[in-house]
Design a protein around this motif. Sequence first.
Motif, PDB file in Angstrom:
ATOM      1  N   GLU A  39      91.365  41.055  53.501  1.00 33.94           N
ATOM      2  CA  GLU A  39      90.904  42.368  53.068  1.00 33.94           C
ATOM      3  C   GLU A  39      89.530  42.706  53.636  1.00 33.94           C
ATOM      4  OE1 GLU A  39      89.717  44.344  48.810  1.00 33.94           O
ATOM      5  OE2 GLU A  39      91.446  43.012  48.859  1.00 33.94           O
ATOM      6  N   HIS A  40      88.701  41.701  53.854  1.00 36.42           N
ATOM      7  CA  HIS A  40      87.323  41.927  54.303  1.00 36.42           C
ATOM      8  C   HIS A  40      87.075  41.435  55.728  1.00 36.42           C
ATOM      9  CE1 HIS A  40      86.114  43.409  50.404  1.00 36.42           C
ATOM     10  NE2 HIS A  40      86.816  42.433  49.871  1.00 36.42           N
ATOM     11  N   SER A  41      88.123  41.282  56.504  1.00 38.35           N
ATOM     12  CA  SER A  41      87.939  40.761  57.861  1.00 38.35           C
ATOM     13  C   SER A  41      87.142  41.715  58.742  1.00 38.35           C
ATOM     14  CB  SER A  41      89.289  40.440  58.497  1.00 38.35           C
ATOM     15  OG  SER A  41      90.069  41.615  58.616  1.00 38.35           O
ATOM     16  N   ALA A  42      87.238  43.021  58.499  1.00 38.81           N
ATOM     17  CA  ALA A  42      86.462  43.980  59.293  1.00 38.81           C
ATOM     18  C   ALA A  42      84.966  43.794  59.036  1.00 38.81           C
ATOM     19  CB  ALA A  42      86.881  45.405  58.967  1.00 38.81           C
ATOM     20  N   ALA A  43      84.586  43.539  57.800  1.00 38.37           N
ATOM     21  CA  ALA A  43      83.178  43.310  57.482  1.00 38.37           C
ATOM     22  C   ALA A  43      82.674  42.042  58.169  1.00 38.37           C
ATOM     23  CB  ALA A  43      82.977  43.200  55.975  1.00 38.37           C
ATOM     24  N   ALA A  44      83.505  41.016  58.173  1.00 41.10           N
ATOM     25  CA  ALA A  44      83.121  39.774  58.849  1.00 41.10           C
ATOM     26  C   ALA A  44      82.982  40.002  60.348  1.00 41.10           C
ATOM     27  CB  ALA A  44      84.144  38.680  58.563  1.00 41.10           C
ATOM     28  N   ALA A  45      83.903  40.758  60.935  1.00 39.18           N
ATOM     29  CA  ALA A  45      83.832  41.048  62.372  1.00 39.18           C
ATOM     30  C   ALA A  45      82.577  41.853  62.700  1.00 39.18           C
ATOM     31  CB  ALA A  45      85.079  41.793  62.814  1.00 39.18           C
ATOM     32  N   ASP A  46      82.224  42.810  61.849  1.00 42.71           N
ATOM     33  CA  ASP A  46      80.991  43.584  62.051  1.00 42.71           C
ATOM     34  C   ASP A  46      79.762  42.687  61.986  1.00 42.71           C
ATOM     35  OD1 ASP A  46      82.465  45.903  62.298  1.00 42.71           O
ATOM     36  OD2 ASP A  46      82.041  46.603  60.252  1.00 42.71           O
ATOM     37  N   HIS A  47      79.768  41.764  61.041  1.00 34.38           N
ATOM     38  CA  HIS A  47      78.639  40.835  60.900  1.00 34.38           C
ATOM     39  C   HIS A  47      78.486  39.980  62.157  1.00 34.38           C
ATOM     40  CE1 HIS A  47      75.787  38.099  59.153  1.00 34.38           C
ATOM     41  NE2 HIS A  47      76.607  37.079  59.346  1.00 34.38           N
ATOM     42  N   VAL A  48      79.588  39.455  62.675  1.00 31.05           N
ATOM     43  CA  VAL A  48      79.543  38.639  63.889  1.00 31.05           C
ATOM     44  C   VAL A  48      79.050  39.483  65.065  1.00 31.05           C
ATOM     45  CG1 VAL A  48      80.962  37.367  65.557  1.00 31.05           C
ATOM     46  CG2 VAL A  48      81.255  36.981  63.108  1.00 31.05           C
ATOM     47  N   ALA A  49      79.501  40.723  65.168  1.00 33.20           N
ATOM     48  CA  ALA A  49      79.034  41.609  66.241  1.00 33.20           C
ATOM     49  C   ALA A  49      77.528  41.843  66.133  1.00 33.20           C
ATOM     50  CB  ALA A  49      79.782  42.934  66.190  1.00 33.20           C
ATOM     51  N   ASP A  50      77.029  42.029  64.907  1.00 32.08           N
ATOM     52  CA  ASP A  50      75.588  42.192  64.712  1.00 32.08           C
ATOM     53  C   ASP A  50      74.835  40.946  65.148  1.00 32.08           C
ATOM     54  OD1 ASP A  50      75.929  44.746  63.732  1.00 32.08           O
ATOM     55  OD2 ASP A  50      75.737  44.154  61.611  1.00 32.08           O
ATOM     56  N   LEU A  51      75.383  39.777  64.849  1.00 32.65           N
ATOM     57  CA  LEU A  51      74.736  38.531  65.274  1.00 32.65           C
ATOM     58  C   LEU A  51      74.671  38.450  66.798  1.00 32.65           C
ATOM     59  CD1 LEU A  51      76.302  35.980  62.775  1.00 32.65           C
ATOM     60  CD2 LEU A  51      73.979  36.879  62.767  1.00 32.65           C
ATOM     61  N   HIS A  52      75.752  38.863  67.467  1.00 33.12           N
ATOM     62  CA  HIS A  52      75.755  38.846  68.927  1.00 33.12           C
ATOM     63  C   HIS A  52      74.749  39.845  69.489  1.00 33.12           C
ATOM     64  CE1 HIS A  52      78.911  35.978  69.713  1.00 33.12           C
ATOM     65  NE2 HIS A  52      79.645  36.536  68.757  1.00 33.12           N
ATOM     66  N   ASP A  53      74.634  41.030  68.869  1.00 36.84           N
ATOM     67  CA  ASP A  53      73.649  42.012  69.309  1.00 36.84           C
ATOM     68  C   ASP A  53      72.233  41.453  69.181  1.00 36.84           C
ATOM     69  OD1 ASP A  53      75.676  43.808  69.846  1.00 36.84           O
ATOM     70  OD2 ASP A  53      75.362  44.992  68.010  1.00 36.84           O
ATOM     71  N   THR A  54      71.970  40.796  68.048  1.00 36.77           N
ATOM     72  CA  THR A  54      70.652  40.197  67.828  1.00 36.77           C
ATOM     73  C   THR A  54      70.375  39.127  68.872  1.00 36.77           C
ATOM     74  OG1 THR A  54      70.780  40.634  65.467  1.00 36.77           O
ATOM     75  CG2 THR A  54      69.222  38.946  66.170  1.00 36.77           C
ATOM     76  N   GLU A  55      71.368  38.310  69.161  1.00 35.80           N
ATOM     77  CA  GLU A  55      71.198  37.261  70.165  1.00 35.80           C
ATOM     78  C   GLU A  55      70.914  37.878  71.535  1.00 35.80           C
ATOM     79  OE1 GLU A  55      73.453  33.287  71.835  1.00 35.80           O
ATOM     80  OE2 GLU A  55      74.598  34.755  70.697  1.00 35.80           O
ATOM     81  N   ASP A  56      71.622  38.959  71.890  1.00 39.68           N
ATOM     82  CA  ASP A  56      71.381  39.636  73.163  1.00 39.68           C
ATOM     83  C   ASP A  56      69.962  40.177  73.237  1.00 39.68           C
ATOM     84  OD1 ASP A  56      73.976  39.082  73.938  1.00 39.68           O
ATOM     85  OD2 ASP A  56      74.728  41.098  73.457  1.00 39.68           O
ATOM     86  N   GLN A  57      69.471  40.753  72.124  1.00 43.50           N
ATOM     87  CA  GLN A  57      68.103  41.254  72.081  1.00 43.50           C
ATOM     88  C   GLN A  57      67.105  40.121  72.269  1.00 43.50           C
ATOM     89  OE1 GLN A  57      67.820  43.240  68.329  1.00 43.50           O
ATOM     90  NE2 GLN A  57      69.081  44.972  68.981  1.00 43.50           N
ATOM     91  N   GLN A  58      67.385  38.991  71.651  1.00 47.47           N
ATOM     92  CA  GLN A  58      66.484  37.850  71.766  1.00 47.47           C
ATOM     93  C   GLN A  58      66.480  37.297  73.180  1.00 47.47           C
ATOM     94  OE1 GLN A  58      68.068  35.506  68.594  1.00 47.47           O
ATOM     95  NE2 GLN A  58      66.843  36.517  67.046  1.00 47.47           N
ATOM     96  N   ARG A  59      67.628  37.269  73.809  1.00 43.84           N
ATOM     97  CA  ARG A  59      67.697  36.827  75.196  1.00 43.84           C
ATOM     98  C   ARG A  59      66.892  37.760  76.084  1.00 43.84           C
ATOM     99  NH1 ARG A  59      71.526  32.791  76.049  1.00 43.84           N
ATOM    100  NH2 ARG A  59      73.107  32.659  74.437  1.00 43.84           N
TER     101      ARG A  59
END
Length: 73
Positions: free
Chosen positions: A32-52
Amino acid sequence: MGAWLAALCAVEREAVADDSELFAMYGPLAAEHSAAAADHVADLHDTEDQQRGSASSGKKNRIVGQRWIRCGG
């Protein structure tokens, strides 16, 4: 590592046996909440890209595994 994984699996099996009703609800809840989890993972990847990007711009930063560490001031 194999022994640790086997012990972890044994603990998980015991937990499921002790509270099967709780674990029966986990699957539907996760689905039921897989979309929220996918959004969270995408945000983590965005943050990692910014840090890189910060690391490559000359700041004293480095990536260690999946974790960003600021070196110095």
